[in-house]
Design a protein around this motif. Structure first.
Motif, mmCIF file in Angstrom:
data_model
loop_
_atom_site.group_PDB
_atom_site.id
_atom_site.type_symbol
_atom_site.label_atom_id
_atom_site.label_comp_id
_atom_site.label_asym_id
_atom_site.label_seq_id
_atom_site.Cartn_x
_atom_site.Cartn_y
_atom_site.Cartn_z
ATOM 1 N N ASN A 73 0.870 -1.258 0.064
ATOM 2 C CA ASN A 73 0.067 0.070 -0.043
ATOM 3 C C ASN A 73 0.905 1.289 0.058
ATOM 4 O OD1 ASN A 73 -2.508 -1.181 0.123
ATOM 5 N ND2 ASN A 73 -2.524 -1.309 2.344
ATOM 6 N N ALA A 77 2.407 1.749 -3.388
ATOM 7 C CA ALA A 77 1.402 2.117 -4.397
ATOM 8 C C ALA A 77 1.035 3.597 -4.020
ATOM 9 C CB ALA A 77 0.064 1.495 -4.422
ATOM 10 N N GLU A 116 -11.751 11.216 0.375
ATOM 11 C CA GLU A 116 -12.990 10.440 0.516
ATOM 12 C C GLU A 116 -12.708 9.092 -0.050
ATOM 13 O OE1 GLU A 116 -16.785 12.006 -0.002
ATOM 14 O OE2 GLU A 116 -17.910 10.351 0.490
ATOM 15 N N LEU A 138 -9.488 7.438 2.042
ATOM 16 C CA LEU A 138 -9.411 6.884 3.393
ATOM 17 C C LEU A 138 -10.676 5.784 3.444
ATOM 18 C CD1 LEU A 138 -9.889 10.292 5.290
ATOM 19 C CD2 LEU A 138 -7.685 8.481 4.865
ATOM 20 N N THR A 139 -11.484 5.385 2.132
ATOM 21 C CA THR A 139 -12.166 4.221 2.235
ATOM 22 C C THR A 139 -11.507 3.182 1.539
ATOM 23 O OG1 THR A 139 -13.378 5.200 0.135
ATOM 24 C CG2 THR A 139 -14.307 5.589 2.318
ATOM 25 N N PHE A 140 -10.592 3.168 0.859
ATOM 26 C CA PHE A 140 -9.611 2.126 0.417
ATOM 27 C C PHE A 140 -9.324 1.365 1.509
ATOM 28 C CE2 PHE A 140 -8.041 4.445 -3.716
ATOM 29 C CZ PHE A 140 -9.058 4.063 -4.545
ATOM 30 N N PRO A 141 -8.857 0.159 1.383
ATOM 31 C CA PRO A 141 -8.267 -0.798 2.411
ATOM 32 C C PRO A 141 -7.064 -0.373 2.814
ATOM 33 C CG PRO A 141 -8.457 -1.984 0.589
ATOM 34 C CD PRO A 141 -9.286 -0.649 0.132
ATOM 35 N N VAL A 142 -6.641 0.914 3.268
ATOM 36 C CA VAL A 142 -5.434 1.200 3.652
ATOM 37 C C VAL A 142 -5.447 2.269 4.842
ATOM 38 C CG1 VAL A 142 -3.913 3.455 2.768
ATOM 39 C CG2 VAL A 142 -4.808 1.731 0.981
ATOM 40 N N ARG A 177 -12.266 14.981 8.779
ATOM 41 C CA ARG A 177 -12.364 14.014 7.590
ATOM 42 C C ARG A 177 -12.932 14.669 6.248
ATOM 43 N NH1 ARG A 177 -11.651 7.955 7.837
ATOM 44 N NH2 ARG A 177 -9.867 8.072 9.105
ATOM 45 N N THR A 210 -19.424 3.368 4.577
ATOM 46 C CA THR A 210 -18.018 2.839 4.130
ATOM 47 C C THR A 210 -16.901 3.215 4.895
ATOM 48 O OG1 THR A 210 -18.112 5.269 2.981
ATOM 49 C CG2 THR A 210 -18.731 3.340 1.724
ATOM 50 N N GLY A 211 -17.061 3.716 6.207
ATOM 51 C CA GLY A 211 -15.989 4.027 6.992
ATOM 52 C C GLY A 211 -15.313 5.251 6.713
ATOM 53 N N PHE A 212 -15.922 6.276 5.898
ATOM 54 C CA PHE A 212 -15.049 7.609 5.831
ATOM 55 C C PHE A 212 -15.409 8.415 7.164
ATOM 56 C CE2 PHE A 212 -15.291 12.087 3.967
ATOM 57 C CZ PHE A 212 -13.735 12.092 3.709
ATOM 58 N N LEU A 220 -10.323 -2.482 8.196
ATOM 59 C CA LEU A 220 -9.672 -2.769 6.852
ATOM 60 C C LEU A 220 -10.479 -3.841 6.192
ATOM 61 C CD1 LEU A 220 -6.149 -2.612 7.677
ATOM 62 C CD2 LEU A 220 -7.401 -1.016 6.246
ATOM 63 N N ARG A 232 -13.669 -2.730 4.569
ATOM 64 C CA ARG A 232 -13.379 -1.978 3.468
ATOM 65 C C ARG A 232 -13.254 -2.465 2.254
ATOM 66 N NH1 ARG A 232 -9.721 2.738 5.180
ATOM 67 N NH2 ARG A 232 -9.346 1.904 7.483
ATOM 68 N N LYS A 233 -12.100 -3.716 2.429
ATOM 69 C CA LYS A 233 -11.837 -4.606 1.249
ATOM 70 C C LYS A 233 -13.072 -5.115 0.644
ATOM 71 C CE LYS A 233 -7.520 -6.274 2.828
ATOM 72 N NZ LYS A 233 -6.746 -7.265 3.889
ATOM 73 N N ILE A 268 -3.768 -0.949 -5.053
ATOM 74 C CA ILE A 268 -4.096 -0.684 -3.632
ATOM 75 C C ILE A 268 -5.124 -1.792 -3.197
ATOM 76 C CG2 ILE A 268 -6.098 0.946 -2.135
ATOM 77 C CD1 ILE A 268 -3.560 2.176 -2.183
ATOM 78 N N ARG A 269 -5.985 -2.435 -4.119
ATOM 79 C CA ARG A 269 -6.769 -3.400 -3.918
ATOM 80 C C ARG A 269 -6.117 -4.824 -3.803
ATOM 81 N NH1 ARG A 269 -11.690 -1.616 -1.667
ATOM 82 N NH2 ARG A 269 -12.401 0.078 -2.744
#
Lengths: 249, 311
Positions: free
Chosen positions: A9, A12, A89, A92-96, A248, B48-50, B70, B73-74, B101-102
């Motif tokens: 991550n 990337a 947005e 922060l909603t990616f799995p990171v 955020r 979505t956790g934002f 995490l 979100r995946k 990222i994915r």
């Protein structure tokens, strides 16, 4: 398992950010201004040639001041731009995790500044041609300069997280950086030592980027200086993370 | 399954979202409706956790968005409002970044990107920088990002906003195609869209759920639902009204308009359904009215929407 994922991550985000720098005209403008300013100060203000010394002190002594203005300009887009465009947005909603994002972005900016710094190599060639400089000390000074750049960047990255306006981020970063420089600036120290107790003067001057840079610049790479810069960076990036966690939108 | 449990969000003293709960199963497309500022985007941002909720949580396929963020979100693909994208990247570079990222690498990554480019009709702009694209393309690039990893759960905030009618149609087709294996939540304020795409509608107003039912059930709430609209030629309106009001299946008869010997009337039955319609048709042929048009109303969503959200 998670370590590999974290690394992927960070990589990337690092790559995206670095391409972002080199893909925009701003990067080249920055590098040109950086080199011109350093050249101007070294040759015209410090009168490098008249000094008659084959060392780079006249060159390195300007780094903190040039960094103070230029590095906030590099850092200001890191988070403010994400906020302004709304891409924060997505990221922060990616799995990171927030830390992976901060680290990836910070490292990209650091490598970018490092590239600009590396492009000052003609200075080294000039001095080597004119005399016999201590190359070990020069390398040491470069490392010190790079570490200091990292500290400036971490301040800029933190202020960039506060706002969606790059201008605000830029100005706040300059003010904070100025404090970090002035705390070790000899005239300020002299003024302070007139009335303040010695321990206070020491704390203030030891919290300055300048003090630690001066000692590295002399050619002594002390672990304490290294530790100082890395802990400033860690602290600023930590604050950066806390700001993003709590603000955020 | 996406479970939304008692989500609330305050901004200072203002309650943006107030105790919202619902669940979406795979195969469902849940339409999330409401007037502007009703709390749609805030709810989606919490799912979505934002943004962290003030209280409550959302569970995405077994993973809590707060405690196991995490992993949750995946499983999600998210298209935020206004479809943000990095303007300085090419479409391909952007999707490549998202694929990294994915967690895709090597050939798998290339394949995923190609597949997604194809699916979202982005082939022709693959190497274009995103800021040179039109709004519709930008929207599709962001949409592509959300389905790139073939997520089990899709959350789309106004996916057709800013698209032209043809593009809207394409996006709706795509959403419906994907819906068999996914649970989808989409927000919209276009009622026709909800009707065309969604299997269920949740309507919120002022941060609360005010309706949670199928589009057909929603329509059934309409005043107009089951009413018969017809036009008749060469007859007297007064006798028509008295003739049809006499039926015990009819509640009221209204004359809507008259012109050139034709009049338009609307007949509201006591209970909507085929029986009422049959009795009206029988009455019309008994009295030998020359019926030009005859239409059973489905009900109007906008009317229902307005009455629910302003009540």
């Amino acid at each position: 398992m998670r370590t590999n994922e974290s690394l992927a991550n960070v990589t990337a985000i690092f790559k995206r950010e670095l391409f972002g720098y080199f893909g925009s005209a701003v990067a080249y403008v920055f590098i040109v201004i950086f080199l011109l300013l350093l050249g101007f100060f070294t040759f015209y203000i410090s009168n490098f040639f008249e000094l008659g010394q084959a060392d780079l002190r006249a060159f390195f002594q300007w780094h903190p001041w040039v960094f103070m203005f230029l590095i906030p300009a590099v850092a200001m887009r890191l988070w403010a731009e994400e906020r302004r465009m709304g891409t924060i947005e997505l990221i922060l909603t990616f799995p990171v995790t927030v830390w992976e994002a901060i680290l990836g972005k910070f490292l990209a900016a650091w490598i970018f500044v490092g590239t600009a710094l590396a492009l000052t190599f003609p200075m080294v060639i000039t001095v080597s041609y004119l005399g016999n400089p201590d190359l070990g000390a020069t390398l040491c000074a470069y490392i010190g300069s790079f570490l200091m750049a990292g500290a400036f960047l971490s301040v800029g990255s933190m202020t960039s997280a506060i706002t969606r306006s790059q201008v605000v981020s830029f100005i706040v970063a300059i003010v904070i950086c100025l404090f970090f420089i002035l705390a070790g600036y000899p005239p300020v120290i002299r003024m302070l030592s007139g009335w303040a107790p010695v321990w206070l003067v020491n704390i203030v001057s030891n919290s300055s980027f300048l003090t630690h840079f001066l000692s590295i610049e002399r050619g002594v790479l002390d672990l304490r200086d290294l530790f100082y810069y890395l802990s400033v960076i860690a602290f600023m990036l930590f604050v950066n993370g806390v700001i993003i966690q709590n603000r955020r939108t | 399954m996406i479970e939304v449990n008692h989500l609330s969000k305050h901004f200072g003293a203002k309650r943006a979202v107030n105790d919202i709960s619902f669940a979406v199963e795979k195969g469902e497309i849940l339409g999330f409706l409401g007037p502007n500022a009703a709390g749609k985007s805030t709810t989606m941002r919490m799912i979505t956790g934002f943004i962290p909720p003030s209280s409550g949580t959302a569970i995405i396929g077994g993973s809590d968005i707060l405690k196991d963020s995490l992993n949750a979100r995946k499983k999600i693909g998210y298209l935020p409002e206004n479809a943000p994208v990095y303007p300085d990247m090419t479409v391909r570079a952007y999707l490549d970044f998202c694929a990294q990222i994915r967690g895709f690498s090597g050939q798998a990554r290339k394949n995923r990107i190609e597949e997604t480019l194809e699916k979202c009709f982005l082939k022709e702009v693959t190497h274009q920088t995103i800021n040179t694209l039109s709004k519709g393309f930008k929207q599709r690039v962001c949409f592509a990002q959300s389905i790139l990893h073939d997520p089990e759960y899709l959350i789309l905030d106004e996916p057709t906003d800013g698209l032209d009618p043809n593009q809207k149609h394409e996006v709706r087709l795509m959403i419906r195609e994907m819906s068999a294996k996914k649970a989808i939540i989409l927000s919209t304020h276009i009622l026709d869209e909800m009707e065309a795409v969604c299997t269920r509608a949740v309507i919120i107003a002022k941060g609360r759920i005010v309706a949670d039912e199928t589009p057909a059930e929603l329509k059934g709430r309409s005043e107009l639902h089951g009413a018969v609209s017809l036009s008749v030629k060469g007859a007297d309106t007064d006798s028509f009204v008295s003739d049809l009001s006499g039926l015990d299946t009819v509640r009221t008869v209204k004359i809507v308009d008259t012109a050139d010997g034709i009049f338009w009337a609307r007949i509201y039955p006591v209970t909507p359904g085929p029986q009422a319609v049959d009795s009206i048709m029988a009455a019309l042929s008994d009295k030998r009215y020359e019926t030009v048009s005859f239409f059973v109303e489905q009900g109007r969503l906008d009317e229902v929407f307005r009455s629910i959200t302003t009540a």
